[in-house]
Write a protein that holds these residues in place. Sequence first.
Motif, PDB file in Angstrom:
ATOM      1  N   GLU B 133       0.827  -1.208   0.000  1.00 52.94           N
ATOM      2  CA  GLU B 133       0.000   0.000   0.000  1.00 52.94           C
ATOM      3  C   GLU B 133       0.864   1.263   0.000  1.00 52.94           C
ATOM      4  O   GLU B 133       0.641   2.182  -0.794  1.00 52.94           O
ATOM      5  N   ASN B 134       1.871   1.265   0.856  1.00 48.96           N
ATOM      6  CA  ASN B 134       2.764   2.418   0.922  1.00 48.96           C
ATOM      7  C   ASN B 134       3.530   2.616  -0.380  1.00 48.96           C
ATOM      8  O   ASN B 134       3.674   3.738  -0.864  1.00 48.96           O
ATOM      9  N   ARG B 136       2.634   1.815  -3.286  1.00 51.75           N
ATOM     10  CA  ARG B 136       1.710   2.347  -4.291  1.00 51.75           C
ATOM     11  C   ARG B 136       1.466   3.836  -4.101  1.00 51.75           C
ATOM     12  O   ARG B 136       1.507   4.601  -5.069  1.00 51.75           O
ATOM     13  N   CYS B 137       1.214   4.220  -2.862  1.00 50.98           N
ATOM     14  CA  CYS B 137       0.971   5.631  -2.584  1.00 50.98           C
ATOM     15  C   CYS B 137       2.146   6.466  -3.048  1.00 50.98           C
ATOM     16  O   CYS B 137       1.999   7.474  -3.736  1.00 50.98           O
ATOM     17  N   LYS B 138       3.345   6.006  -2.660  1.00 45.31           N
ATOM     18  CA  LYS B 138       4.565   6.721  -2.991  1.00 45.31           C
ATOM     19  C   LYS B 138       4.725   6.822  -4.501  1.00 45.31           C
ATOM     20  O   LYS B 138       4.972   7.902  -5.044  1.00 45.31           O
ATOM     21  N   ASP B 140       2.468   6.489  -6.856  1.00 44.36           N
ATOM     22  CA  ASP B 140       1.417   7.284  -7.495  1.00 44.36           C
ATOM     23  C   ASP B 140       1.628   8.774  -7.247  1.00 44.36           C
ATOM     24  O   ASP B 140       1.364   9.597  -8.122  1.00 44.36           O
ATOM     25  N   LYS B 141       2.110   9.095  -6.068  1.00 43.04           N
ATOM     26  CA  LYS B 141       2.339  10.491  -5.744  1.00 43.04           C
ATOM     27  C   LYS B 141       3.431  11.065  -6.641  1.00 43.04           C
ATOM     28  O   LYS B 141       3.327  12.180  -7.142  1.00 43.04           O
TER      29      LYS B 141
END
Lengths: 148, 148
Positions: B133-134, B136-138, B140-141
């Motif tokens: 999850e992390n 992905r967030c990173k 995508d950001k």
Amino acid sequence: MHEQEGTFMKPGHSKVPAGHTSGAPVCGLTADVCQSVSDVLARVGDKWSLLVIYMLSNQSMRFSELKRSLGSISQKVLTTTLRGLERDGYVVRHVTPSIPPRVDYELTSLGHDVLGPVKALAMWAISRRKDVENARCKFDKLNIRDAI
Amino acid sequence: MHEQEGTFMKPGHSKVPAGHTSGAPVCGLTADVCQSVSDVLARVGDKWSLLVIYMLSNQSMRFSELKRSLGSISQKVLTTTLRGLERDGYVVRHVTPSIPPRVDYELTSLGHDVLGPVKALAMWAISRRKDVENARCKFDKLNIRDAI
DNA sequence: CAGTATCCCCTTGGATACTG
DNA sequence: CAGTATCCAAGGGGATACTG
């Protein structure tokens, strides 16, 4: 080129549907747990990802090396595969800004880690290969009359 | 209705391509081994199969029960999912020729068996859920600016 | 070299309607 | 009830051409 941010964003079919997104767990599985399992399976279960992870498990490789080793993969697909793996944190991408450019891909610890359970599943698949094969033959033999 | 015998015959993307169908093993993986691993992953990695196997792991269920429990699956897809699982030997289909008809689905020993490695992978997915999850967030950001 | 940009086909999954 | 039969949309994978 701007509107397709979804290319390697979601594995697509891996979305666990609304049915059990509501509170009730299905067979003891809550929706988010179910989703993360699906995510991993969808990523590792696509056509090339697993192979790429295997290739990188021994040494880091550059783009062209991977492509050559995989043989029949197209650039586009290798790129999207690698991006997907990168997004989920299984590989890292090292860019050397030279001319011509050089890009190396390396497994992260997460990438090495997933090989554990995946190899277990692989071992199972190998040990039970004949069972699946036989089941298929039997099934197809019984159903071929209906199909023709 | 006669020409689509391929519906649940092949998982499609699971085909390991010609590149390493020739003698040379990739990273110590021969083509057929690679193929059987792919087969299992493709089957278990599709949208509904894993869930169905989980549902059947406690008790056998009839078609309508499964459909109701899964919630948002269509009849067609449930049928093809079950046929796929049946073809590969993970479930058996018991028909009671009454009116209205009754069909029960039950896990085979192979079906119960595959839950072992699959659960291991599931446990891994759960334990590493946050990492993915992390990541992905990173990712995508960092990439959202390019995408818009 | 390491990608994008297009175009194309096929498969998966879903919606709906019909049947033994 | 347990399916088929159709039709449809979206995504994955591939082939080819172009580019920084």
